[in-house]
Design an enzyme around this catalytic site. Structure first.
Site, PDB file in Angstrom:
ATOM      1  N   HIS A  14       0.849  -1.210   0.000  1.00 39.90           N
ATOM      2  CA  HIS A  14       0.000   0.000   0.000  1.00 39.90           C
ATOM      3  C   HIS A  14       0.877   1.250   0.000  1.00 39.90           C
ATOM      4  O   HIS A  14       1.443   1.633   1.027  1.00 39.90           O
ATOM      5  CB  HIS A  14      -0.914   0.013   1.233  1.00 39.90           C
ATOM      6  CG  HIS A  14      -1.914   1.126   1.209  1.00 39.90           C
ATOM      7  ND1 HIS A  14      -3.258   0.923   1.360  1.00 39.90           N
ATOM      8  CD2 HIS A  14      -1.771   2.469   1.036  1.00 39.90           C
ATOM      9  CE1 HIS A  14      -3.902   2.073   1.289  1.00 39.90           C
ATOM     10  NE2 HIS A  14      -3.012   3.033   1.094  1.00 39.90           N
ATOM     11  N   HIS A  16       1.410   5.418  -1.700  1.00 41.04           N
ATOM     12  CA  HIS A  16       1.034   6.590  -2.507  1.00 41.04           C
ATOM     13  C   HIS A  16       2.320   7.186  -3.066  1.00 41.04           C
ATOM     14  O   HIS A  16       3.121   7.734  -2.322  1.00 41.04           O
ATOM     15  CB  HIS A  16       0.315   7.638  -1.650  1.00 41.04           C
ATOM     16  CG  HIS A  16      -0.965   7.137  -1.065  1.00 41.04           C
ATOM     17  ND1 HIS A  16      -2.169   7.268  -1.711  1.00 41.04           N
ATOM     18  CD2 HIS A  16      -1.216   6.472   0.087  1.00 41.04           C
ATOM     19  CE1 HIS A  16      -3.129   6.711  -0.973  1.00 41.04           C
ATOM     20  NE2 HIS A  16      -2.573   6.225   0.123  1.00 41.04           N
ATOM     21  N   ARG A  18       2.206   9.418  -5.696  1.00 40.24           N
ATOM     22  CA  ARG A  18       1.874  10.720  -6.309  1.00 40.24           C
ATOM     23  C   ARG A  18       2.311  10.760  -7.773  1.00 40.24           C
ATOM     24  O   ARG A  18       2.464   9.741  -8.413  1.00 40.24           O
ATOM     25  CB  ARG A  18       2.501  11.889  -5.507  1.00 40.24           C
ATOM     26  CG  ARG A  18       2.332  11.804  -4.004  1.00 40.24           C
ATOM     27  CD  ARG A  18       0.888  11.758  -3.568  1.00 40.24           C
ATOM     28  NE  ARG A  18       0.763  11.958  -2.119  1.00 40.24           N
ATOM     29  CZ  ARG A  18      -0.288  11.574  -1.412  1.00 40.24           C
ATOM     30  NH1 ARG A  18      -1.298  10.964  -1.977  1.00 40.24           N
ATOM     31  NH2 ARG A  18      -0.342  11.802  -0.120  1.00 40.24           N
ATOM     32  N   LYS A 100      -9.298  -0.533  -6.035  1.00 41.95           N
ATOM     33  CA  LYS A 100      -9.406   0.131  -4.740  1.00 41.95           C
ATOM     34  C   LYS A 100     -10.783   0.743  -4.534  1.00 41.95           C
ATOM     35  O   LYS A 100     -11.274   1.489  -5.382  1.00 41.95           O
ATOM     36  CB  LYS A 100      -8.338   1.236  -4.687  1.00 41.95           C
ATOM     37  CG  LYS A 100      -8.412   2.120  -3.474  1.00 41.95           C
ATOM     38  CD  LYS A 100      -7.770   1.481  -2.273  1.00 41.95           C
ATOM     39  CE  LYS A 100      -7.950   2.339  -1.030  1.00 41.95           C
ATOM     40  NZ  LYS A 100      -6.825   2.316  -0.143  1.00 41.95           N
ATOM     41  N   HIS A 137     -10.562   1.016   1.629  1.00 45.38           N
ATOM     42  CA  HIS A 137     -10.397   2.030   2.671  1.00 45.38           C
ATOM     43  C   HIS A 137     -11.650   1.917   3.539  1.00 45.38           C
ATOM     44  O   HIS A 137     -12.732   2.351   3.134  1.00 45.38           O
ATOM     45  CB  HIS A 137     -10.274   3.436   2.069  1.00 45.38           C
ATOM     46  CG  HIS A 137     -10.039   4.480   3.114  1.00 45.38           C
ATOM     47  ND1 HIS A 137      -8.849   5.155   3.266  1.00 45.38           N
ATOM     48  CD2 HIS A 137     -10.841   4.939   4.119  1.00 45.38           C
ATOM     49  CE1 HIS A 137      -8.926   5.987   4.294  1.00 45.38           C
ATOM     50  NE2 HIS A 137     -10.125   5.875   4.828  1.00 45.38           N
ATOM     51  N   HIS A 175      -4.781  -0.726   5.850  1.00 44.27           N
ATOM     52  CA  HIS A 175      -4.324   0.107   6.984  1.00 44.27           C
ATOM     53  C   HIS A 175      -5.275   0.043   8.188  1.00 44.27           C
ATOM     54  O   HIS A 175      -5.815   1.060   8.606  1.00 44.27           O
ATOM     55  CB  HIS A 175      -4.074   1.556   6.553  1.00 44.27           C
ATOM     56  CG  HIS A 175      -5.096   2.170   5.638  1.00 44.27           C
ATOM     57  ND1 HIS A 175      -6.438   2.187   5.910  1.00 44.27           N
ATOM     58  CD2 HIS A 175      -4.946   2.793   4.442  1.00 44.27           C
ATOM     59  CE1 HIS A 175      -7.067   2.790   4.923  1.00 44.27           C
ATOM     60  NE2 HIS A 175      -6.196   3.156   4.019  1.00 44.27           N
ATOM     61  N   LEU A 220      -5.341   9.192   7.817  1.00 47.34           N
ATOM     62  CA  LEU A 220      -6.643   8.519   7.833  1.00 47.34           C
ATOM     63  C   LEU A 220      -6.492   7.076   7.387  1.00 47.34           C
ATOM     64  O   LEU A 220      -5.809   6.852   6.384  1.00 47.34           O
ATOM     65  CB  LEU A 220      -7.637   9.256   6.926  1.00 47.34           C
ATOM     66  CG  LEU A 220      -8.082  10.614   7.455  1.00 47.34           C
ATOM     67  CD1 LEU A 220      -8.897  11.360   6.395  1.00 47.34           C
ATOM     68  CD2 LEU A 220      -8.900  10.465   8.737  1.00 47.34           C
ATOM     69  N   ASP A 248       1.265   2.531   3.618  1.00 50.09           N
ATOM     70  CA  ASP A 248       0.426   3.709   3.384  1.00 50.09           C
ATOM     71  C   ASP A 248       1.262   4.982   3.425  1.00 50.09           C
ATOM     72  O   ASP A 248       0.783   6.023   3.878  1.00 50.09           O
ATOM     73  CB  ASP A 248      -0.739   3.782   4.382  1.00 50.09           C
ATOM     74  CG  ASP A 248      -1.841   4.729   3.918  1.00 50.09           C
ATOM     75  OD1 ASP A 248      -1.827   5.127   2.737  1.00 50.09           O
ATOM     76  OD2 ASP A 248      -2.700   5.084   4.743  1.00 50.09           O
ATOM     77  N   HIS A 252       3.044  14.524   1.760  1.00 51.64           N
ATOM     78  CA  HIS A 252       2.496  15.857   1.460  1.00 51.64           C
ATOM     79  C   HIS A 252       3.592  16.848   1.813  1.00 51.64           C
ATOM     80  O   HIS A 252       4.323  16.638   2.788  1.00 51.64           O
ATOM     81  CB  HIS A 252       1.271  16.165   2.332  1.00 51.64           C
ATOM     82  CG  HIS A 252       0.075  15.310   2.054  1.00 51.64           C
ATOM     83  ND1 HIS A 252      -0.804  15.553   1.031  1.00 51.64           N
ATOM     84  CD2 HIS A 252      -0.391  14.204   2.686  1.00 51.64           C
ATOM     85  CE1 HIS A 252      -1.767  14.646   1.029  1.00 51.64           C
ATOM     86  NE2 HIS A 252      -1.540  13.804   2.021  1.00 51.64           N
ATOM     87  N   ALA A 264      -4.221  14.761   5.366  1.00 51.16           N
ATOM     88  CA  ALA A 264      -3.975  13.495   6.063  1.00 51.16           C
ATOM     89  C   ALA A 264      -2.883  12.727   5.338  1.00 51.16           C
ATOM     90  O   ALA A 264      -2.885  12.671   4.105  1.00 51.16           O
ATOM     91  CB  ALA A 264      -5.258  12.674   6.083  1.00 51.16           C
TER      92      ALA A 264
HETATM   93  O1  DOR Z   1      -3.755   9.543   5.507  1.00 55.33           O
HETATM   94  C1  DOR Z   1      -4.059   9.231   4.375  1.00 55.33           C
HETATM   95  N1  DOR Z   1      -3.468   9.796   3.299  1.00 55.33           N
HETATM   96  N2  DOR Z   1      -5.023   8.335   4.194  1.00 55.33           N
HETATM   97  C2  DOR Z   1      -5.502   8.043   2.983  1.00 55.33           C
HETATM   98  O2  DOR Z   1      -6.385   7.225   2.905  1.00 55.33           O
HETATM   99  C3  DOR Z   1      -5.005   8.751   1.782  1.00 55.33           C
HETATM  100  C4  DOR Z   1      -3.673   9.280   1.989  1.00 55.33           C
HETATM  101  C5  DOR Z   1      -3.243  10.289   0.947  1.00 55.33           C
HETATM  102  O3  DOR Z   1      -3.436  10.025  -0.253  1.00 55.33           O
HETATM  103  O4  DOR Z   1      -2.687  11.318   1.325  1.00 55.33           O
HETATM  104 ZN    ZN Z   2      -3.518   5.002   1.518  1.00 51.40          ZN
END
Ligand code: DOR
Ligand code: ZN
Length: 344
Positions: A14, A16, A18, A100, A137, A175, A220, A248, A252, A264
């Site tokens: 899992h 991200h 970007r 997803k 999720h 998660h 999250l 996860d 950011h 989040a």
């Molecule tokens: O904390 C999180 N950030 N939870 C998610 O489900 C998405 C993720 C994000 O893409 O930033």
């Molecule tokens: Zn995620």
């Protein structure tokens, strides 16, 4: 005392990554530690077609250091009324490993998500038939439900029924953050598994409010109280193959986190394995790390384990206070801390 641990090269189920400059800046952190990663599709716009999945995979491969042996496993973002044949074709053509389910507006870039599971019944039926995993999720989005209860309520209101309606569907409850989720997965059949992040193993909800508001601990699903963290730690270190690694990692930039309405997500990729090793060491379960990180995920997805190995050594490892990302900076998980484990 174990001071060196060699395990099969792990995978991250899992992630991200970007896009654009952020992708270029973060992808090698994942590729250095993991042979494969399940790539989340919550881009803007989301990855909803085979062509978009293929193009995103190409951008990832163009961004990653070619010296690293890394395979991104792509996912499709499910939307209301989506054409099931697109998902089936993506799976058949080797583009989509999984799909997803984001409940609409549950989290970052999920506004195109599913408003009611009934609206994707055709797709779920197809996925069940072709053996394609559904990644969930698991939070309700009703703002009247307390944020700390949204995962447990999702089990009662959505997940139980979904699993009954599609008894052969492979489901990864992503998660997980509660004892309720641990219990649900343990009581379900072998086609129901869960991923656990390093951060939900490491801190409880107090960390978000320690001496003030701490945006870099906000993700999250949000971290819950200690009894839940304890249940997650027991599940992850138990050797039960239903629980496996999914960081996860969700980078950011600092300005997006440190804001009146901060995003989040926890950027945990840079020291992910060192963080998991910390938890497994504290639980006196280092012998269980390989199963969790390298064996149970491939078994669930029906893939071979990686060929290579990773060696972790008990050696102080100070995490940088910040990391260059997207032309500016992001704060990694454990920023400024010294961890007891290093990846060689
Ligand atoms: O904390 C999180 N950030 N939870 C998610 O489900 C998405 C993720 C994000 O893409 O930033
Ligand atoms: Zn995620």
């Amino acid at each position: 005392m174990t001071n060196t641990l060699t395990i099969r090269r792990p995978d991250d189920w899992h992630v991200h990554l970007r896009d654009g400059q952020m992708l270029k800046d973060v992808v090698d952190f994942t590729a250095r530690q993991f042979g494969r990663a399940i790539i989340m599709p919550n881009l803007k716009p989301p990855v909803t077609t085979v062509e978009a999945g293929r193009a995103y995979r190409e951008r990832i491969m163009a961004a990653v250091d070619p010296a690293l042996d890394f395979t991104p496993l792509m996912t499709a973002y499910l939307t209301d009324g989506m054409d099931a044949s697109e998902i089936e074709r993506g799976h058949a053509e080797g583009v989509f490993t999984a799909a997803k389910l984001y409940p609409a507006n549950a989290t970052t870039n999920s506004s195109h998500g599913v408003t009611d599971v009934v609206k994707i019944h055709d797709t779920l039926e197809t996925m069940q038939r072709i053996g394609m995993p559904l990644l969930i999720h698991g939070e309700v989005t009703d703002q009247h439900v307390d944020i700390f209860d949204r995962e447990a309520v999702f089990i009662d209101q959505v997940l139980q029924e979904l699993v009954q309606d599609f008894p052969g569907l492979k489901v990864v409850f992503e998660h997980i953050t509660t004892k309720d989720a641990v219990d649900f997965v343990m009581e379900s059949g072998p086609n129901i598994a869960a991923t656990i992040t390093p951060h939900h193993l490491d801190f409880n909800r107090n960390a978000i409010f320690q001496g003030g508001i701490r945006p870099h601990f906000y993700c999250l699903p949000i971290a819950k109280r200690e009894l839940h963290r304890d249940a997650l730690r027991k599940a992850a270190t138990s050797g039960n193959a239903k629980f496996f690694l999914g960081t996860d990692t969700a980078p950011h930039v600092v300005a997006a986190k440190e804001s009146a309405c901060g995003c989040a997500g926890i950027f945990c990729a840079p020291h992910a394995m060192e963080s998991y090793a910390k938890t497994f060491d504290e639980e006196k379960a280092l012998d269980k790390l390989e199963g969790f990180a390298s064996l149970f995920g491939p078994a669930f997805y029906g893939l071979p384990v990686n060929e290579g190995t990773m060696t972790l050594t008990r050696k102080d490892n100070t995490v940088p206070a910040s990391i260059t990302a997207d032309g500016t900076e992001a704060i990694p998980f454990h920023a400024g801390e010294t961890l007891a484990w290093s990846v060689n």
